[in-house]
Write an enzyme that holds these catalytic residues in place. Structure first.
Site, mmCIF file in Angstrom:
data_model
loop_
_atom_site.group_PDB
_atom_site.id
_atom_site.type_symbol
_atom_site.label_atom_id
_atom_site.label_comp_id
_atom_site.label_asym_id
_atom_site.label_seq_id
_atom_site.Cartn_x
_atom_site.Cartn_y
_atom_site.Cartn_z
ATOM 1 N NE ARG A 69 7.649 -2.754 6.663
ATOM 2 C CZ ARG A 69 6.432 -2.345 6.523
ATOM 3 N NH1 ARG A 69 6.034 -1.555 5.394
ATOM 4 N NH2 ARG A 69 5.633 -2.813 7.671
ATOM 5 N NE ARG A 104 -4.786 -1.257 9.739
ATOM 6 C CZ ARG A 104 -3.771 -0.848 9.167
ATOM 7 N NH1 ARG A 104 -3.998 0.436 8.563
ATOM 8 N NH2 ARG A 104 -2.578 -1.286 9.452
ATOM 9 C CE LYS A 143 -2.103 -1.107 3.938
ATOM 10 N NZ LYS A 143 -1.635 -2.460 4.151
ATOM 11 N NE ARG A 172 5.835 -0.418 10.293
ATOM 12 C CZ ARG A 172 4.746 -0.616 9.643
ATOM 13 N NH1 ARG A 172 4.623 0.200 8.425
ATOM 14 N NH2 ARG A 172 3.838 -1.146 10.007
HETATM 15 P P1 AP5 Z 1 4.743 -1.386 1.928
HETATM 16 O O1 AP5 Z 1 4.434 -0.796 0.778
HETATM 17 O O2 AP5 Z 1 5.119 -0.980 3.197
HETATM 18 O O3 AP5 Z 1 3.205 -2.320 2.393
HETATM 19 P P2 AP5 Z 1 2.032 -1.868 3.215
HETATM 20 O O4 AP5 Z 1 0.916 -2.384 2.673
HETATM 21 O O5 AP5 Z 1 2.050 -0.455 3.332
HETATM 22 O O6 AP5 Z 1 2.535 -2.607 4.646
HETATM 23 P P3 AP5 Z 1 2.395 -1.927 6.103
HETATM 24 O O7 AP5 Z 1 3.199 -2.979 6.981
HETATM 25 O O8 AP5 Z 1 2.776 -0.781 6.198
HETATM 26 O O9 AP5 Z 1 0.923 -2.128 6.538
HETATM 27 P P4 AP5 Z 1 0.255 -2.121 7.554
HETATM 28 O O10 AP5 Z 1 -1.211 -2.111 7.259
HETATM 29 O O11 AP5 Z 1 0.404 -3.082 8.646
HETATM 30 O O12 AP5 Z 1 0.987 -0.720 8.364
HETATM 31 P P5 AP5 Z 1 0.216 0.530 8.801
HETATM 32 O O13 AP5 Z 1 1.352 1.470 8.847
HETATM 33 O O14 AP5 Z 1 -0.966 0.916 7.905
HETATM 34 O O15 AP5 Z 1 5.538 -3.154 1.520
HETATM 35 C C1 AP5 Z 1 6.043 -3.672 2.539
HETATM 36 C C2 AP5 Z 1 7.541 -4.174 2.161
HETATM 37 O O16 AP5 Z 1 7.446 -4.790 0.865
HETATM 38 C C3 AP5 Z 1 8.410 -3.021 1.806
HETATM 39 O O17 AP5 Z 1 9.768 -3.471 2.723
HETATM 40 C C4 AP5 Z 1 8.340 -2.908 0.330
HETATM 41 O O18 AP5 Z 1 9.611 -2.272 -0.190
HETATM 42 C C5 AP5 Z 1 8.165 -4.491 -0.201
HETATM 43 N N1 AP5 Z 1 7.419 -4.461 -1.480
HETATM 44 C C6 AP5 Z 1 6.416 -3.690 -1.796
HETATM 45 N N2 AP5 Z 1 5.981 -4.137 -3.065
HETATM 46 C C7 AP5 Z 1 6.766 -5.161 -3.250
HETATM 47 C C8 AP5 Z 1 6.760 -6.126 -4.342
HETATM 48 N N3 AP5 Z 1 5.792 -6.019 -5.735
HETATM 49 N N4 AP5 Z 1 7.519 -7.244 -4.447
HETATM 50 C C9 AP5 Z 1 8.394 -7.272 -3.397
HETATM 51 N N5 AP5 Z 1 8.426 -6.469 -2.374
HETATM 52 C C10 AP5 Z 1 7.499 -5.510 -2.531
HETATM 53 O O19 AP5 Z 1 -0.437 0.330 10.419
HETATM 54 C C11 AP5 Z 1 0.443 -0.017 11.515
HETATM 55 C C12 AP5 Z 1 -0.125 -0.108 12.486
HETATM 56 O O20 AP5 Z 1 -0.743 1.386 12.894
HETATM 57 C C13 AP5 Z 1 -1.418 -0.869 12.742
HETATM 58 O O21 AP5 Z 1 -1.003 -2.391 12.938
HETATM 59 C C14 AP5 Z 1 -2.190 -0.423 13.718
HETATM 60 O O22 AP5 Z 1 -1.712 -0.737 15.126
HETATM 61 C C15 AP5 Z 1 -1.871 1.071 13.483
HETATM 62 N N6 AP5 Z 1 -3.031 1.881 12.310
HETATM 63 C C16 AP5 Z 1 -2.626 2.373 11.339
HETATM 64 N N7 AP5 Z 1 -3.854 2.857 10.669
HETATM 65 C C17 AP5 Z 1 -4.822 2.415 11.480
HETATM 66 C C18 AP5 Z 1 -6.360 2.481 11.306
HETATM 67 N N8 AP5 Z 1 -6.870 3.304 10.201
HETATM 68 N N9 AP5 Z 1 -7.010 2.073 12.199
HETATM 69 C C19 AP5 Z 1 -6.572 1.461 13.364
HETATM 70 N N10 AP5 Z 1 -5.183 1.195 13.676
HETATM 71 C C20 AP5 Z 1 -4.432 1.621 12.459
HETATM 72 MG MG MG Z 2 2.320 0.882 4.860
#
Ligand code: AP5
Ligand code: MG
Length: 193
Positions: free
Chosen positions: A128, A89, A14, A134
């Site tokens: 990652r 979410r 994402k 992280r």
């Molecule tokens: P990346 O692009 O970072 O993936 P992502 O989908 O953004 O993954 P996240 O881990 O950021 O998602 P998340 O939903 O757990 O985290 P968030 O920050 O939203 O890619 C991942 C890796 O793969 C990278 O190293 C990238 O380089 C690699 N990659 C990408 N594409 C690739 C490809 N095609 N091939 C190979 N490698 C590839 O949330 C974190 C925490 O915050 C949550 O757990 C929760 O506690 C809180 N939170 C955030 N938003 C909310 C909400 N709306 N409600 C409640 N809690 C929330």
């Molecule tokens: Mg992300």
């Protein structure tokens, strides 16, 4: 104004894709995960409270993220719309977002869902962890919990959006450029019409 959700499980790409799509289509990229990590980095009271929850892979309370989005929803000046990443979410967050947009004469135009299998997600996040620092990437049990939480609390939004006719699945496996191409084609269908 056009508003897109970039949706998918943790590690589905994402964030990676949002940064590029926001630039290409002049969309304002809003990531609640990034906003929460910024609060933690700034050492705010909110950041301190939320970091403990995030470290376990559970979701922070709906009202915290709804408040963050509400504070930025009027900031689309000079952009073509929003790209929401990691928000909503829960179904409650989706309803709150829809209400905020409707009040401003906007809607969620499309939900783009990155489909990536479980083993690929885990592989990407473990990789990652070495670079990102992280805490929620370091422990495989926390990665698994984030995927479980996604299935239980976040995936039901797909049905909600399917009923509204805005659900668009995208193959999220392959090179970053290929996936960017797939997403760009879908978004172009809105910007060019
Ligand atoms: P990346 O692009 O970072 O993936 P992502 O989908 O953004 O993954 P996240 O881990 O950021 O998602 P998340 O939903 O757990 O985290 P968030 O920050 O939203 O890619 C991942 C890796 O793969 C990278 O190293 C990238 O380089 C690699 N990659 C990408 N594409 C690739 C490809 N095609 N091939 C190979 N490698 C590839 O949330 C974190 C925490 O915050 C949550 O757990 C929760 O506690 C809180 N939170 C955030 N938003 C909310 C909400 N709306 N409600 C409640 N809690 C929330
Ligand atoms: Mg992300």
């Amino acid at each position: 104004m056009l508003n897109f959700l970039i949706f998918g499980p943790p590690g589905s790409g994402k964030g990676t894709q949002s940064v590029r799509l926001a630039e290409k289509f002049n969309l304002k990229h809003l990531s609640t995960g990034d906003m929460l990590r910024a609060e933690i980095a700034a050492g705010t009271e909110l950041g301190k409270k939320m970091s403990a929850i995030m470290a376990t892979g559970e979701l922070v309370p709906d009202e915290v993220v709804i408040e963050m989005i509400a504070a930025r929803i009027d900031s689309t000046k000079d952009s073509a719309g929003f790209l929401f990443d990691g928000f909503p979410r829960t179904v409650a967050q989706t309803e709150a977002l829809e209400a905020m947009l409707n009040e401003r004469g906007m809607k969620i135009d499309s939900m783009l869902v990155l489909d990536v299998d479980h083993d690929e997600l885990v592989k990407r996040l473990i990789l990652r962890a070495e670079l990102s620092g992280r805490p929620d990437d370091k422990d495989p049990a926390v990665i698994e919990n984030r995927i479980d939480v996604y299935k239980a609390k976040t995936e039901p939004i797909i049905e909600f959006c399917r009923q509204r006719g805005i659900y668009q699945p995208v193959d999220g496996v392959g090179s970053i450029d290929d996936i960017f191409g797939r997403l760009s084609n879908l978004i172009s269908g809105y910007t060019e019409s």
